[in-house]
Design a protein around this motif. Structure first.
Motif, mmCIF file in Angstrom:
data_model
loop_
_atom_site.group_PDB
_atom_site.id
_atom_site.type_symbol
_atom_site.label_atom_id
_atom_site.label_comp_id
_atom_site.label_asym_id
_atom_site.label_seq_id
_atom_site.Cartn_x
_atom_site.Cartn_y
_atom_site.Cartn_z
ATOM 1 N N PHE A 503 0.750 -1.146 -0.066
ATOM 2 C CA PHE A 503 0.042 0.053 -0.066
ATOM 3 C C PHE A 503 0.925 1.293 0.084
ATOM 4 O O PHE A 503 0.551 2.375 -0.549
ATOM 5 C CB PHE A 503 -0.886 0.044 1.206
ATOM 6 N N ALA A 504 2.123 1.330 0.875
ATOM 7 C CA ALA A 504 2.874 2.437 0.860
ATOM 8 C C ALA A 504 3.610 2.776 -0.650
ATOM 9 O O ALA A 504 3.537 3.642 -0.909
ATOM 10 C CB ALA A 504 4.037 2.203 1.678
ATOM 11 N N LYS A 505 3.989 1.713 -1.507
ATOM 12 C CA LYS A 505 4.604 1.941 -2.910
ATOM 13 C C LYS A 505 3.203 2.227 -3.737
ATOM 14 O O LYS A 505 3.660 3.103 -4.546
ATOM 15 C CB LYS A 505 5.166 0.506 -3.142
ATOM 16 N N SER A 506 2.173 1.514 -3.659
ATOM 17 C CA SER A 506 1.247 1.959 -4.616
ATOM 18 C C SER A 506 0.665 3.419 -4.411
ATOM 19 O O SER A 506 0.515 4.114 -5.272
ATOM 20 C CB SER A 506 -0.289 1.077 -4.376
ATOM 21 N N ASP A 507 0.756 3.916 -3.168
ATOM 22 C CA ASP A 507 0.432 5.073 -2.737
ATOM 23 C C ASP A 507 1.307 6.124 -3.468
ATOM 24 O O ASP A 507 1.005 7.347 -3.986
ATOM 25 C CB ASP A 507 0.007 5.623 -1.198
ATOM 26 N N LEU A 508 2.472 5.670 -3.388
ATOM 27 C CA LEU A 508 3.725 6.766 -3.775
ATOM 28 C C LEU A 508 3.382 6.496 -5.374
ATOM 29 O O LEU A 508 3.736 7.733 -6.108
ATOM 30 C CB LEU A 508 5.020 6.017 -3.531
ATOM 31 N N LYS A 522 -4.625 -3.531 -9.931
ATOM 32 C CA LYS A 522 -5.411 -4.681 -10.646
ATOM 33 C C LYS A 522 -5.162 -5.998 -10.126
ATOM 34 O O LYS A 522 -5.895 -6.838 -9.761
ATOM 35 C CB LYS A 522 -5.360 -4.449 -11.960
ATOM 36 N N TYR A 523 -3.569 -6.181 -10.349
ATOM 37 C CA TYR A 523 -3.336 -7.832 -10.015
ATOM 38 C C TYR A 523 -3.417 -8.139 -8.443
ATOM 39 O O TYR A 523 -3.825 -8.881 -7.947
ATOM 40 C CB TYR A 523 -1.902 -7.754 -10.393
ATOM 41 N N ALA A 524 -3.184 -6.871 -7.721
ATOM 42 C CA ALA A 524 -3.372 -7.106 -6.161
ATOM 43 C C ALA A 524 -4.615 -7.293 -5.828
ATOM 44 O O ALA A 524 -4.928 -7.958 -4.870
ATOM 45 C CB ALA A 524 -2.751 -5.797 -5.430
ATOM 46 N N TYR A 525 -5.613 -6.433 -6.534
ATOM 47 C CA TYR A 525 -7.228 -6.778 -6.163
ATOM 48 C C TYR A 525 -7.490 -8.019 -6.689
ATOM 49 O O TYR A 525 -8.321 -8.561 -5.800
ATOM 50 C CB TYR A 525 -7.858 -5.771 -7.204
ATOM 51 N N HIS A 526 -7.205 -8.718 -7.702
ATOM 52 C CA HIS A 526 -7.454 -9.748 -7.771
ATOM 53 C C HIS A 526 -6.983 -10.953 -7.064
ATOM 54 O O HIS A 526 -7.765 -11.998 -6.493
ATOM 55 C CB HIS A 526 -7.018 -10.431 -9.214
ATOM 56 N N TYR A 527 -5.972 -10.749 -6.571
ATOM 57 C CA TYR A 527 -5.284 -11.746 -5.399
ATOM 58 C C TYR A 527 -6.048 -11.730 -4.050
ATOM 59 O O TYR A 527 -6.367 -12.549 -3.656
ATOM 60 C CB TYR A 527 -3.770 -11.425 -5.446
ATOM 61 N N PHE A 528 -6.148 -10.438 -3.611
ATOM 62 C CA PHE A 528 -6.766 -10.414 -2.507
ATOM 63 C C PHE A 528 -8.256 -11.008 -2.413
ATOM 64 O O PHE A 528 -8.879 -11.449 -1.523
ATOM 65 C CB PHE A 528 -7.156 -8.671 -1.937
ATOM 66 N N SER A 532 -9.814 -14.136 -0.209
ATOM 67 C CA SER A 532 -10.947 -13.588 0.473
ATOM 68 C C SER A 532 -10.590 -12.285 1.466
ATOM 69 O O SER A 532 -11.217 -12.231 2.618
ATOM 70 C CB SER A 532 -11.646 -14.766 1.177
ATOM 71 N N ARG A 533 -9.676 -11.801 1.061
ATOM 72 C CA ARG A 533 -9.374 -10.251 1.869
ATOM 73 C C ARG A 533 -10.042 -9.280 1.276
ATOM 74 O O ARG A 533 -9.589 -8.318 0.959
ATOM 75 C CB ARG A 533 -7.851 -10.180 1.705
ATOM 76 N N TYR A 534 -11.405 -9.533 1.593
ATOM 77 C CA TYR A 534 -12.499 -8.354 0.980
ATOM 78 C C TYR A 534 -12.208 -7.286 1.995
ATOM 79 O O TYR A 534 -12.480 -6.035 1.051
ATOM 80 C CB TYR A 534 -13.839 -8.750 1.229
ATOM 81 N N ASP A 535 -11.576 -7.008 2.949
ATOM 82 C CA ASP A 535 -11.428 -5.691 3.677
ATOM 83 C C ASP A 535 -10.405 -5.031 2.942
ATOM 84 O O ASP A 535 -10.403 -3.870 2.649
ATOM 85 C CB ASP A 535 -10.984 -6.132 5.149
ATOM 86 N N LEU A 536 -9.333 -5.594 2.242
ATOM 87 C CA LEU A 536 -8.346 -5.030 1.780
ATOM 88 C C LEU A 536 -8.800 -4.554 0.254
ATOM 89 O O LEU A 536 -8.545 -3.678 -0.287
ATOM 90 C CB LEU A 536 -7.130 -5.999 1.313
ATOM 91 N N CYS A 537 -9.889 -5.283 -0.541
ATOM 92 C CA CYS A 537 -10.277 -5.057 -1.670
ATOM 93 C C CYS A 537 -11.093 -3.718 -1.374
ATOM 94 O O CYS A 537 -11.021 -2.861 -2.194
ATOM 95 C CB CYS A 537 -11.118 -6.189 -2.231
#
Length: 757
Positions: A503-508, A522-528, A532-537
């Motif tokens: 999240f730190a690198k993505s925000d940067l 996109k790729y991280a969203y699909h992975y989360f 089932s890490r819907y909180d992170l999605c």
């Protein structure tokens, strides 16, 4: 005694004379045999040379570089190369296309304006020079017309504005005809295109066409060339061992081909895959050597990523500069894309259909299309989104298995690490990888066939000259996949369940507006979502959903496809083609609450899926309406759909209204599927009730009589005004239908009464 001596002398003279005769006969026979053999060599030259090409084509087929079953002429490249192959024999086609510009009603009007010059009607016997002169004349005339429309209108009236509009595209046709003229005249052409643009397939198909037209053609893989390029090709063109080193056969073959108006063709594929100095230094020399043969033509291919940086310089010193034909950016129409996808589906036994956004991505890169179908070969169901991480994951596994002596995964992670350390994502220095000589050799060997490549930059001159090699990913999506996987694996190795590094690198990346942010998220969203890490999605949707990540500057040469959604969050939600989760529907609803136009942005996508029988479909559009408790927003949604009724000037005369687009889409769906879904009928009835005077919606008003449709509307719509409109429409259609039934009964009774009489 004297007589005896004279007799012996006569006998000896006769013997010598007979021996001389025998020698002359032997010489004549030897000459005749040599002549016959030479003629046979000339006559069989084509078959011998073409046999080499057929063997090379089969080699490309075996390696999977050329798949005849899936070859489709995607654009005008192959047609343009036919002008190069058939040269002046295709000159009449140019003349026909040129004359067509000035034929018919519009053409005759142009002739009257410019004066009925002979330059607007070329003879079939016109020379190439005459054609080029006519093209220049026509271009200058049209430019003058477009630049001085006011002056022409004073002389010819206001209709001149219609003439200028109808001839707007003529300049592009003239430009294309000029390019075809160059291909007819050019003896040497270099086909330049990025990885996966089908250069090898084009050369193989070109060789097949030349062979089919009974002309000699030699197809060579640049990798096979050892030593001097000109010497290697010269040996290949002398297929008879007893004639090696003698070029006389080429001269006689050229004479024979001249009489037949044919050529010898030398095709060399992927010169970028041979970086030996003796090869690269002799490419320009080869063009010069064979330019002395009037009937020899040369076609080379090279990756654009290598050509500009490394190989273009080798053609500058030569007197025979080649024509550079670039195929970097080519567009394909819907018919062509469908034909290609069907060919791939049949070859790899993959089931469809595929949604429109995926078909677009297929056309963006033929190499990635190939990867997609290879990975999904034989599957009854395949991934519906090209950016699916599983595709790249399996592709990397395939390459790693084929190159087990090299740590590919470690290399990719190292490249990603350096990109984040330097925070530059276009390229990194090869030196920064700190590879051993063995690993560097293996890495370069692997790069030739795959998606990580290098280029060399030279700076300075003389004693200040410096050379530095850089590594980069050919495709942005692959780069973004590798960057996302590196960040996720870093957090996983650190046992960081909150994924703080990611999240730190993505925000940067977001704050600096750098292009990798789109793919990384996109790729991280699909992975989360997969784990089932819907909180992170949900966190990612809130962080990145509303900003326009898809239009951030794209540093790589490979273009992205058109965006289906303006809202990046929608792209994340719909990219996998799955049923939506509740948190995703909540995000869609919150976006619609802020801007009601978002509803229709989603609806058009769902309607395309409805046509293709894919998920998610229009059921989601109805579900979203049911979740909108604010009746004002529901009303605004349907108001927005019809608000282009009086905005013809703002949307353009040639752009269709939303209602017309909807009617066309529904007709296609009904024609393909045989019926309309209940959800689609619900939307159509609501629209028909909301705007009963819209002519296009009259076709669907009858659905209001379906009790299940009306029950569905009452269940999902919480706006009283819309519900009342639906009730009024139902009463109106019912009364009209009852009136029709009464009228039919009266007519029936009258007919029966007439029969009784």
């Amino acid at each position: 005694m004297k007589e005896t001596v004279l007799q012996k002398y006569d006998s000896l003279q006769k013997l010598l004379s007979f021996a001389g005769t025998i020698l002359n006969v032997k010489e004549i026979i030897a000459i005749l045999i040599a002549f016959v053999m030479f003629v046979l060599c000339v006559l069989t030259f084509r078959k011998k040379v073409n046999k080499i090409s057929k063997k090379q084509i089969q080699s490309f087929v075996n390696e999977g570089k050329y798949l005849p079953d899936v070859y489709v002429e995607l654009n005008g490249v192959m047609e343009s190369l036919r002008y190069f192959a058939f040269s002046r024999r295709w000159k009449y086609r140019l003349i026909k296309q040129y004359n067509h510009l000035f034929s018919g009603y519009e053409g005759n009007r142009l002739k009257r304006i410019f004066g009925n010059s002979k330059m607007f009607n070329l003879s079939i016997f016109a020379s190439i020079e005459k054609i080029k002169e006519a093209l220049a004349f026509a271009e200058n005339s049209l430019n003058d017309l477009h630049s001085n429309r006011s002056d022409y209108s004073e002389k010819f009236g206001e209709s001149i504005w219609l003439v200028t509009n109808s001839t707007y595209l003529h300049k592009y046709t003239i430009e294309n005809l000029r390019k075809l003229c160059a291909l007819i005249e050019q003896k040497n052409v270099v086909l330049v295109g990025s990885a996966g643009n089908g250069k090898t397939s084009l050369l193989c198909r070109m060789a097949e066409i030349i062979i089919a037209n009974k002309m000699p053609c030699i197809l060579i893989n640049a990798r096979d060339i050892r030593g001097n390029c000109a010497d290697y090709v010269r040996k290949k063109l002398q297929p008879y061992s007893f004639l090696r080193g003698k070029e006389i056969i080429l001269k006689f073959v050229s004479i024979a081909l001249f009489l037949q108006r044919k050529n010898i063709y030398i095709l060399i594929d992927a010169i970028n895959e041979n970086d030996h100095e003796d090869f690269t230094d002799s490419i320009g020399e080869m063009l010069d050597i064979f330019s002395s043969y009037k009937r020899i033509r040369i076609l080379l291919s090279c990756r654009s990523e290598y050509f500009d940086y490394r190989y273009s310089k080798y053609f500058k010193p030569g007197s025979e500069a080649p024509y550079i034909y670039r195929i970097d950016s080519m567009e394909y129409d819907d018919r062509t894309s469908r034909k290609l996808i069907e060919a791939y589906m049949n070859h790899y036994k993959v089931r469809g259909p595929f949604a429109y956004p995926l078909r677009e991505k297929f056309m963006n890169s033929l190499l990635l299309t190939r990867i997609f179908f290879e990975v999904n070969s034989g599957r009854s169901q395949c991934a519906l989104e090209f950016c699916n991480a599983e595709i790249y994951k399996q592709y990397f596994a395939k390459i790693a298995n084929e190159n087990s002596q090299f740590d590919l995964q470690g290399m990719v992670n190292n490249i990603a690490r350096l990109m984040f350390e330097q925070f530059t994502f276009d390229q990194i220095p090869m030196e920064a990888l700190q590879l051993s000589s063995t690993d560097k050799y293996l890495f370069k060997k692997l790069m030739d066939n795959n998606l990580i490549i290098s280029h060399t930059i030279r700076t300075g001159t003389g004693i200040t000259e410096n050379k530095e090699e850089y590594v980069y990913f050919v495709f942005d999506e692959l780069r973004d996949f590798c960057l996302a996987r590196y960040l996720l694996m870093t957090d996983m190795n650190n046992r960081d369940n909150s994924y703080s590094t990611f999240f730190a690198k993505s925000d940067l990346l977001y704050k600096q507006r750098l292009s990798p942010i789109e793919g990384v998220v996109k790729y991280a969203y699909h992975y989360f979502k997969e784990v089932s890490r819907y909180d992170l999605c949900s966190m990612m949707l809130n962080m990145f959903g509303e900003f326009d990540a898809q239009n951030f500057p794209n540093g790589n040469k490979q273009h992205r496809t058109r965006n289906m959604f303006k809202n990046f969050g929608f792209s994340l939600i719909f990219s996998e083609g799955d049923d939506l989760s509740d948190f995703e529907k909540d995000y869609i609803i919150s976006s619609i609450m802020r801007n009601e136009s978002h509803y229709w942005n989603v609806f058009w996508y769902l309607l395309m899926n409805e046509y293709s029988k894919l998920l998610p479909n229009v059921d989601v559009a109805v579900d979203v309406i049911s979740r909108l408790n604010d009746s004002t927003i529901v009303k605004k949604i349907f108001e927005y759909f019809f608000d282009d009724k009086h905005s013809g000037f703002s949307i353009g005369y040639n752009e269709k209204r939303r209602v017309d687009k909807l009617v066309e889409s529904v007709e296609r769906i009904q024609s393909r599927n045989g019926k309309l879904s209940k959800s689609l009928k619900i939307i159509l009835v609501i629209l028909s009730a909301y705007a009963p005077l819209e002519f296009g919606m009259n076709l669907y008003q009858q659905f209001v009589l379906d009790d299940s449709v009306c029950a569905g509307i009452k269940k999902v719509v919480h706006n009283c005004e819309i519900l009342n409109s639906v009730s009024r429409l139902r009463e109106k259609i019912s009364s009209f239908q009852n009136a029709e039934n009464v009228f039919d009964d009266i007519c029936l009774k009258m007919e029966l009464g007439g029969e009784n009489e």
